[in-house]
Design an enzyme around this catalytic site. Structure first.
Site, PDB file in Angstrom:
ATOM      1  N   HIS A   1      -4.597   2.761  -1.436  1.00  0.00           N
ATOM      2  CA  HIS A   1      -4.225   1.896  -0.308  1.00  0.00           C
ATOM      3  C   HIS A   1      -4.398   2.587   1.047  1.00  0.00           C
ATOM      4  O   HIS A   1      -4.355   1.918   2.080  1.00  0.00           O
ATOM      5  CB  HIS A   1      -2.763   1.442  -0.431  1.00  0.00           C
TER       6      HIS A   1
ATOM      7  N   ASP B   1      -6.415  -0.708 -10.850  1.00  0.00           N
ATOM      8  CA  ASP B   1      -4.996  -0.841 -10.511  1.00  0.00           C
ATOM      9  C   ASP B   1      -4.714  -2.325 -10.263  1.00  0.00           C
ATOM     10  O   ASP B   1      -5.606  -3.077  -9.863  1.00  0.00           O
ATOM     11  CB  ASP B   1      -4.708  -0.019  -9.251  1.00  0.00           C
TER      12      ASP B   1
ATOM     13  N   TYR C   1       4.274   1.888 -12.973  1.00  0.00           N
ATOM     14  CA  TYR C   1       5.650   2.257 -12.597  1.00  0.00           C
ATOM     15  C   TYR C   1       6.680   2.100 -13.702  1.00  0.00           C
ATOM     16  O   TYR C   1       7.859   2.328 -13.470  1.00  0.00           O
ATOM     17  CB  TYR C   1       6.050   1.472 -11.336  1.00  0.00           C
TER      18      TYR C   1
ATOM     19  N   ASP D   1      -0.255  -0.392 -13.835  1.00  0.00           N
ATOM     20  CA  ASP D   1       0.650  -1.446 -13.355  1.00  0.00           C
ATOM     21  C   ASP D   1       0.138  -2.853 -13.694  1.00  0.00           C
ATOM     22  O   ASP D   1       0.747  -3.849 -13.302  1.00  0.00           O
ATOM     23  CB  ASP D   1       0.986  -1.296 -11.856  1.00  0.00           C
TER      24      ASP D   1
HETATM   25  N1  Q9C Z   1       9.520  -4.094  -3.720  1.00  0.00           N
HETATM   26  C1  Q9C Z   1       0.130   1.364  -5.939  1.00  0.00           C
HETATM   27  O1  Q9C Z   1       0.211   0.845  -7.042  1.00  0.00           O
HETATM   28  N2  Q9C Z   1       4.941  -3.206  -2.870  1.00  0.00           N
HETATM   29  N3  Q9C Z   1       0.807   0.916  -4.872  1.00  0.00           N
HETATM   30  C2  Q9C Z   1       6.173  -2.911  -3.499  1.00  0.00           C
HETATM   31  C3  Q9C Z   1       8.294  -3.741  -4.359  1.00  0.00           C
HETATM   32  C4  Q9C Z   1       4.096  -2.051  -2.683  1.00  0.00           C
HETATM   33  C5  Q9C Z   1       1.633  -0.245  -4.958  1.00  0.00           C
HETATM   34  C6  Q9C Z   1       7.095  -4.083  -3.504  1.00  0.00           C
HETATM   35  C7  Q9C Z   1       3.241  -1.763  -3.886  1.00  0.00           C
HETATM   36  C8  Q9C Z   1       2.344  -0.579  -3.700  1.00  0.00           C
HETATM   37  C9  Q9C Z   1      -0.686   2.612  -5.765  1.00  0.00           C
HETATM   38 ZN    ZN Z   2      -0.870  -0.568  -7.974  1.00  0.00          ZN
END
Ligand code: Q9C
Ligand code: ZN
Length: 341
Positions: free
Chosen positions: A160, A194, A322, A283
């Site tokens: 990102h 991803d 995650y 994920d």
């Molecule tokens: N409350 C990667 O998988 N949004 N980044 C989170 C949760 C951000 C993911 C919302 C997600 C970022 C590398």
């Molecule tokens: Zn991700």
């Protein structure tokens, strides 16, 4: 298979992120890497090695000097914060308009971050640099022809991160840095698996015809990063046609994912890249707390087998994923299917 790991991860261990101004649990923790490492170790056949730290100048190949300096200074300032003061920084103000570089203090961090999920901590700069180092080292080994497939098990993730902005738990774009390194030798394809669109990687190569970026991800209408990853984003100038997005609906399972992956792999194969980089996230798994897809663990082996058919020198770089219970098994299934028998 050789697995390149990075150090300094524990120094960057966000305890929370911010959603609509409220603290929510942080997902991107050092335990993710421990979980994958444990799963791979118990299966056997993986050799772990720590990457040497690259010079800070290496990240300047991609990232803007003012941004790199901001990350370095903010991390250092937080390390010196008086007892009782917060040990993390999350922007509150995101200044638009013409005054960007002149902003100081509270408005400044909003120039260099695009969300509130990506806190900067005392160890963030070092951790991000060591993560980027692992990816660069992996690219070096691939470039030297030492290996045909390698796995970079590093965090924080990178896909990102844009040239001048962190976001989505990413600070330096590991995959883009590796791609830049390999692009000196030949064409490169980045396949981003991803669940989130790799806006930073797209951004890095949007005008380049020598680096193809192909991404499968949750439709930005429902999933982070929301502002990019749409199908009509196909590149610009000479890079037109060399960016391909496959946005997929919420609750995507194997029946929707598999044909999209096959098309993405066709596009990638037709490009005939000298090197392949896979931005790999677990994920997309059904048990992931933030992804929203429905892929099951055995499907990760199918994904690995399909990617293997490309038969290219490849660097697998860990991005998101995650659920600490499933991340290791998913990665192991994927990597095992890639391994030459
Ligand atoms: N409350 C990667 O998988 N949004 N980044 C989170 C949760 C951000 C993911 C919302 C997600 C970022 C590398
Ligand atoms: Zn991700």
């Amino acid at each position: 298979m050789r697995v390149i790991v990075n150090r300094n991860q524990v120094e960057h261990a966000p305890s929370h992120e911010c959603e609509n101004g409220l603290p929510t649990p942080a997902y991107e923790s050092p335990r993710r890497v421990e979980a994958v490492r444990a799963a791979l170790s118990s299966r056997g056949g993986y050799a772990f090695e720590e990457a040497p730290l690259v010079d800070e100048r290496a990240v300047l190949e991609l990232h803007e000097p003012a941004y790199v300096e901001f990350l370095r200074r903010t991390s250092a300032d937080l390390a010196r914060a008086p007892a009782g003061a917060p040990r993390f920084a999350i922007p509150s103000v995101f200044p638009y308009g013409p005054n960007g570089p002149r902003h100081r203090g509270k408005a400044q961090s909003g120039i260099f971050c695009f969300d509130t999920y990506t806190p900067i901590m005392p160890g963030t700069f070092d951790a991000a640099l060591s993560s980027a180092s692992a990816a660069s080292h992996g690219a070096d080994l691939l470039a030297r022809g030492e290996e045909r497939s390698l796995y970079v098990l590093a965090r924080p993730p990178g896909h990102h991160a844009e040239r001048g902005r962190c976001g989505g738990y990413s600070y330096f774009n590991n995959a883009a840095l590796a791609a830049l390194r390999l692009a000196q030798l030949g064409t490169v394809a980045v396949l981003d698996l991803d669940v989130h669109h790799g806006n930073g990687t797209q951004h890095a190569f949007y005008d380049r015809p020598d680096v193809l970026v192909v991404s499968l991800h949750g439709d930005p209408d429902y999933l982070f990063p929301h502002f990019s990853g749409f199908e009509d984003e196909t590149g610009t100038g000479r890079g037109l046609g060399f960016n391909r997005n496959f946005p997929l609906p919420a609750a995507t399972g194997e029946r929707t994912y598999r044909p999209a992956l096959e098309t993405a792999l066709e596009v990638t194969g037709r490009f005939r890249p000298a090197f392949l980089i896979v931005s790999f996230g677990t994920d997309t798994h059904e048990a992931d707390p933030i992804g929203g897809f429905k892929l099951k663990t055995p499907f990760f082996a199918r994904m690995g087998a399909l990617v293997r058919q490309l038969d290219m020198p490849m660097l697998i770089i860990q991005e998101g994923g995650y659920n600490l219970e499933t991340i290791g098994e998913c990665a192991a299934e994927f990597l095992e299917a890639l391994r030459p028998s």
